[in-house]
Motif scaffolding. Structure first.
Motif, PDB file in Angstrom:
ATOM      1  N   UNK A 169      35.424  35.032  23.046  1.00 42.48           N
ATOM      2  CA  UNK A 169      34.691  35.020  24.315  1.00 42.48           C
ATOM      3  C   UNK A 169      35.583  35.522  25.447  1.00 42.48           C
ATOM      4  N   UNK A 170      36.848  35.106  25.412  1.00 43.00           N
ATOM      5  CA  UNK A 170      37.810  35.553  26.415  1.00 43.00           C
ATOM      6  C   UNK A 170      37.995  37.069  26.349  1.00 43.00           C
ATOM      7  N   UNK A 171      38.118  37.594  25.125  1.00 43.59           N
ATOM      8  CA  UNK A 171      38.251  39.049  24.943  1.00 43.59           C
ATOM      9  C   UNK A 171      37.054  39.794  25.544  1.00 43.59           C
ATOM     10  N   UNK A 172      35.858  39.262  25.315  1.00 42.86           N
ATOM     11  CA  UNK A 172      34.651  39.932  25.820  1.00 42.86           C
ATOM     12  C   UNK A 172      34.680  39.989  27.346  1.00 42.86           C
ATOM     13  N   UNK A 173      35.039  38.854  27.961  1.00 39.05           N
ATOM     14  CA  UNK A 173      35.116  38.827  29.430  1.00 39.05           C
ATOM     15  C   UNK A 173      36.214  39.787  29.909  1.00 39.05           C
ATOM     16  N   UNK A 174      37.341  39.787  29.214  1.00 36.52           N
ATOM     17  CA  UNK A 174      38.442  40.693  29.603  1.00 36.52           C
ATOM     18  C   UNK A 174      37.989  42.152  29.558  1.00 36.52           C
ATOM     19  N   UNK A 175      37.316  42.538  28.470  1.00 43.47           N
ATOM     20  CA  UNK A 175      36.877  43.930  28.334  1.00 43.47           C
ATOM     21  C   UNK A 175      35.855  44.264  29.424  1.00 43.47           C
ATOM     22  N   UNK A 176      34.897  43.352  29.650  1.00 42.43           N
ATOM     23  CA  UNK A 176      33.816  43.671  30.582  1.00 42.43           C
ATOM     24  C   UNK A 176      34.244  43.597  32.043  1.00 42.43           C
ATOM     25  N   UNK A 177      35.345  42.900  32.325  1.00 44.64           N
ATOM     26  CA  UNK A 177      35.813  42.846  33.725  1.00 44.64           C
ATOM     27  C   UNK A 177      36.771  43.983  34.062  1.00 44.64           C
ATOM     28  N   UNK A 178      37.190  44.753  33.058  1.00 48.07           N
ATOM     29  CA  UNK A 178      38.180  45.815  33.315  1.00 48.07           C
ATOM     30  C   UNK A 178      37.770  46.734  34.461  1.00 48.07           C
TER      31      UNK A 178
END
Ligand SMILES: [Zn+2]
Length: 263
Positions: free
Chosen positions: A139-148
């Protein structure tokens, strides 16, 4: 009299991000609000015993508040309607760190006093999923990718950045800002040399709708590679410093016994 900014009474939904003691009896509480973004609230008397709003300003509480919102400076809470805590996140030190990092990322991406629009619901949904036991690292990875994109980094994770070929074998290039198909690998000797599965998930994470996410299963080996890749992108291209991230990196080296891991 000079009026700086505007003041309004409002009912809003919010998530307590963190708080700190202020003066002898008071607290400053950072709340992610649905309509006004991240705001710092001054809560008078919050450190006194029996304070009437104490449950509503505990970390990782989601509540409906009534308060006075100032465009600039501190805002105030007058009343609380319903409040609930993310229980698992409160009780588990690792989930707590993931949730803190997710909120820290959003705070760094949007800054104070800027509405998050659809991202408020996405962050709330992500925290609910973490709380419900869905893989917090993913979930953290998804947020990281989408906030880039909010950090000015918008890698093309859909097709080759050079020829826009789809359904090819790709690698990731930081200098070209996205995927390179095999034909164009020679352009970047420093491409990350990622395997197909890691590339697949990076691409998937960039497109998945957080609001419709259920559970996701990813092999540990791939999870480690995703973590390394996102560390690299965040360290080289974003450059933000979030305390909870340092903690998450350290946890990796803790003995299992400390984490009450029964395995
Ligand atoms: Zn290409």
């Amino acid at each position: 009299m000079v009026i700086l900014g505007t003041t309004k009474m409002a009912e809003f939904s919010g998530i307590v991000v963190y708080r700190k003691d202020y003066r002898e009896r008071d607290m400053l509480v950072k709340i992610l609000t649905d309509r006004f973004g991240f705001k710092m609230f001054f809560v008078r008397g919050a450190r006194k015993k029996g304070f009437r709003l104490s449950a509503a300003i505990l970390p990782f509480t989601k509540a409906t508040y009534v308060g006075t919102i100032n465009d600039e400076g501190l805002s105030f809470i007058n009343a609380v309607k319903e409040a609930g805590q993310y229980q698992a996140i409160c009780q588990d030190i690792v989930l707590n760190a993931y949730a803190s990092y997710i909120l820290g990322l959003a705070e760094a991406a949007f800054n104070d006093n800027h509405p998050l629009n659809e991202w408020y619901a996405k962050i709330a949904k992500t925290l609910s999923l973490v709380d419900a036991g869905v893989d917090a690292a993913i979930l953290t990875n998804i947020v990281e990718v989408q906030l880039l994109g909010y950090f000015g980094v918008k890698p093309n994770l859909k097709d080759c950045v050079i020829c826009h070929r789809r359904n090819s074998v790709y690698d990731f290039s930081e200098s070209y800002g996205g995927l390179l198909c095999q034909k164009h690998w020679h352009l970047d000797p420093h491409r990350l040399h990622l395997d197909r599965r890691t590339i697949y998930f990076l691409s998937f994470f960039s497109q998945v709708d957080i609001m419709r996410l259920g559970s996701i299963k990813v092999k540990n080996e791939t999870k480690d590679k995703l973590r390394l890749t996102l560390n690299q992108i965040y360290n080289n291209d974003v450059g933000i410093n979030i305390k909870a991230k340092k903690f998450l990196d350290d946890i990796k080296n803790w003995p299992h016994a400390v984490l009450n891991d029964d395995e």
